[in-house]
Design an enzyme around this catalytic site. Structure first.
Site, mmCIF file in Angstrom:
data_model
loop_
_atom_site.group_PDB
_atom_site.id
_atom_site.type_symbol
_atom_site.label_atom_id
_atom_site.label_comp_id
_atom_site.label_asym_id
_atom_site.label_seq_id
_atom_site.Cartn_x
_atom_site.Cartn_y
_atom_site.Cartn_z
ATOM 1 N N ARG A 1 -92.166 96.705 22.385
ATOM 2 C CA ARG A 1 -93.033 97.767 22.902
ATOM 3 C C ARG A 1 -94.191 97.141 23.670
ATOM 4 O O ARG A 1 -94.940 96.322 23.144
ATOM 5 C CB ARG A 1 -93.538 98.628 21.745
ATOM 6 C CG ARG A 1 -94.234 99.905 22.170
ATOM 7 C CD ARG A 1 -94.717 100.692 20.962
ATOM 8 N NE ARG A 1 -93.628 101.145 20.121
ATOM 9 C CZ ARG A 1 -93.536 100.930 18.813
ATOM 10 N NH1 ARG A 1 -94.467 100.252 18.183
ATOM 11 N NH2 ARG A 1 -92.516 101.407 18.131
ATOM 12 N N GLN B 1 -91.160 99.933 27.197
ATOM 13 C CA GLN B 1 -90.529 98.890 26.386
ATOM 14 C C GLN B 1 -89.556 98.071 27.218
ATOM 15 O O GLN B 1 -89.255 98.392 28.368
ATOM 16 C CB GLN B 1 -89.819 99.518 25.187
ATOM 17 C CG GLN B 1 -88.840 100.618 25.552
ATOM 18 C CD GLN B 1 -88.407 101.444 24.352
ATOM 19 O OE1 GLN B 1 -87.229 101.487 24.024
ATOM 20 N NE2 GLN B 1 -89.377 102.119 23.715
ATOM 21 N N HIS C 1 -85.920 95.341 26.411
ATOM 22 C CA HIS C 1 -84.986 94.793 25.433
ATOM 23 C C HIS C 1 -84.539 93.400 25.871
ATOM 24 O O HIS C 1 -84.368 93.140 27.072
ATOM 25 C CB HIS C 1 -83.754 95.681 25.287
ATOM 26 C CG HIS C 1 -84.069 97.116 25.005
ATOM 27 N ND1 HIS C 1 -84.814 97.510 23.921
ATOM 28 C CD2 HIS C 1 -83.737 98.251 25.660
ATOM 29 C CE1 HIS C 1 -84.921 98.835 23.924
ATOM 30 N NE2 HIS C 1 -84.282 99.300 24.967
ATOM 31 N N HIS D 1 -88.859 99.907 30.890
ATOM 32 C CA HIS D 1 -88.434 101.293 31.038
ATOM 33 C C HIS D 1 -89.113 102.202 30.022
ATOM 34 O O HIS D 1 -89.645 101.744 29.010
ATOM 35 C CB HIS D 1 -86.907 101.408 30.864
ATOM 36 C CG HIS D 1 -86.436 100.976 29.504
ATOM 37 N ND1 HIS D 1 -86.193 99.659 29.171
ATOM 38 C CD2 HIS D 1 -86.165 101.684 28.377
ATOM 39 C CE1 HIS D 1 -85.790 99.578 27.917
ATOM 40 N NE2 HIS D 1 -85.767 100.805 27.409
ATOM 41 N N GLU E 1 -78.237 99.210 28.376
ATOM 42 C CA GLU E 1 -77.975 100.608 28.061
ATOM 43 C C GLU E 1 -77.879 101.432 29.340
ATOM 44 O O GLU E 1 -78.217 100.980 30.434
ATOM 45 C CB GLU E 1 -79.071 101.169 27.164
ATOM 46 C CG GLU E 1 -80.460 101.154 27.781
ATOM 47 C CD GLU E 1 -81.550 101.486 26.763
ATOM 48 O OE1 GLU E 1 -82.123 102.585 26.860
ATOM 49 O OE2 GLU E 1 -81.817 100.635 25.881
#
Length: 335
Positions: free
Chosen positions: A198, A100, A102, A178, A120
């Site tokens: 995804r 996926q 982001h 990642h 993250e």
């Protein structure tokens, strides 16, 4: 109103096809009998997903209401905030997560409804032998090559991956492709976003027997193809020999602290999010009356001031907070 004590929250559990049982067996979470407990959201203020204070005078209060009504006490020098900007969770990747990516803040703001971007960082709590993390694309993979691989069912061939061990930290800025491999238990700090595109799901099916949806075009648009392979962080030294800096970026600072004797936490006019990875720690003023144990978290509001952390033996904590300019200048991840 000031908030003078450490805040504990009720965890929110998420069940997905890649989850397992180790939120309970390793982190002592009160999960149910099923085999797919994937995430424990410890501190969250994102729409209807709200942490609720577990004890003390503010018991039953939603985090979003604390932000709205007591923002100055909560954030100190970082007030005002529209919502709590970070989300902290534990994950049990009994099976590999999907591949996926982001979006960043600018891309996420254009979504309907708008969201934050999602940068993250992961800290590995447990790794089965041979467990892998996929982080970034192999050197030289551009958009054309990656799209061709996706179309041909060869997404995995483009992914940079490496074996991991307990204690490793991996920084995943927005735009980085990642996936967590199977056999990992992870502590994750991220922006308070739930937007994920995804790209590949290992050709498996969801609970309904059908492949889970992919978001190829949105994902391609979100990928930063200039980033390349990602490696585990090299911890940086700090003024204290018992504190190492794992990440310092514009969204958060992530430190790992060994607590061998009583130490002062907080007291710098900003909140601190504490998570125990090993051992037990008592926090002064904690109305629960119980030590903070492995797999538990607490939020120290800015107005709580200096808080004593008293270990029972030796404890390992993550200490997470919003950055100041000098921390970014001296940090290892200024992006």
């Amino acid at each position: 109103m000031s908030i003078f004590y450490p805040l504990r929250f009720e965890p929110l559990f998420r069940r997905y096809i890649w989850g397992g049982r180790r939120l309970g067996t390793i982190l002592n979470k009160p999960i149910g009998p099923d085999e797919d407990y994937a995430e424990s959201w410890e501190i969250v203020d994102h729409g209807q997903d709200q942490s609720v204070v577990a004890c003390g005078e503010l018991r039953g209060t939603r985090l979003g209401d604390l932000v709205a009504n007591h923002g100055s006490a909560l954030f100190g020098r970082h007030d005002p905030q529209r919502s709590f900007p970070l989300l902290f969770k534990f994950l049990d990747a009994a099976r590999a997560l999907s591949v996926q990516v982001h979006p960043d803040d600018a891309q996420a703001a254009r979504l309907d409804p708008p969201d934050l971007g999602k940068t993250e960082a992961w800290v590995v709590i447990h790794a089965d032998p041979g467990s892998l993390i996929y982080a970034g694309l192999r050197a030289g993979v551009d958009r054309k090559a990656f799209q061709a691989a996706v179309d041909a069912g060869r997404t995995e061939s483009c992914l940079h991956h490496f074996p991991v061990q307990t204690g490793d930290c991996i920084f995943i800025p927005a735009g980085t492709v990642h996936a967590l491999g199977a056999g990992l238990v992870i502590a994750e700090i991220q922006q308070a976003s739930d937007t994920t595109f995804r790209l590949f799901d290992w050709n498996r099916v969801g609970p309904d027997g059908r492949p889970r949806p992919l978001h190829i075009q949105a994902g391609l648009d979100a990928i930063d193809f200039s980033r390349g392979p990602v490696q585990p962080q090299i911890p940086q030294t700090t003024k204290s020999r018992l504190v190492e800096r794992l990440v310092a970026c514009s969204k958060f600072v992530l430190d790992r602290r060994q607590v061998r004797e009583q130490v002062v936490m907080g007291g710098d006019e900003r909140f601190h999010l504490l998570a125990v990875l090993a051992g037990r720690v008592e926090l002064s003023g904690d109305p629960s009356g119980e030590p903070l144990a492995c797999g538990q978290t607490a939020l120290l509001p800015a107005s709580a001031g200096a808080t004593l952390a008293i270990p029972q033996g030796i404890a390992t904590l993550l200490d997470i907070y919003l950055p100041l300019a000098d921390e970014l200048e001296n940090g290892n991840n200024p992006g």
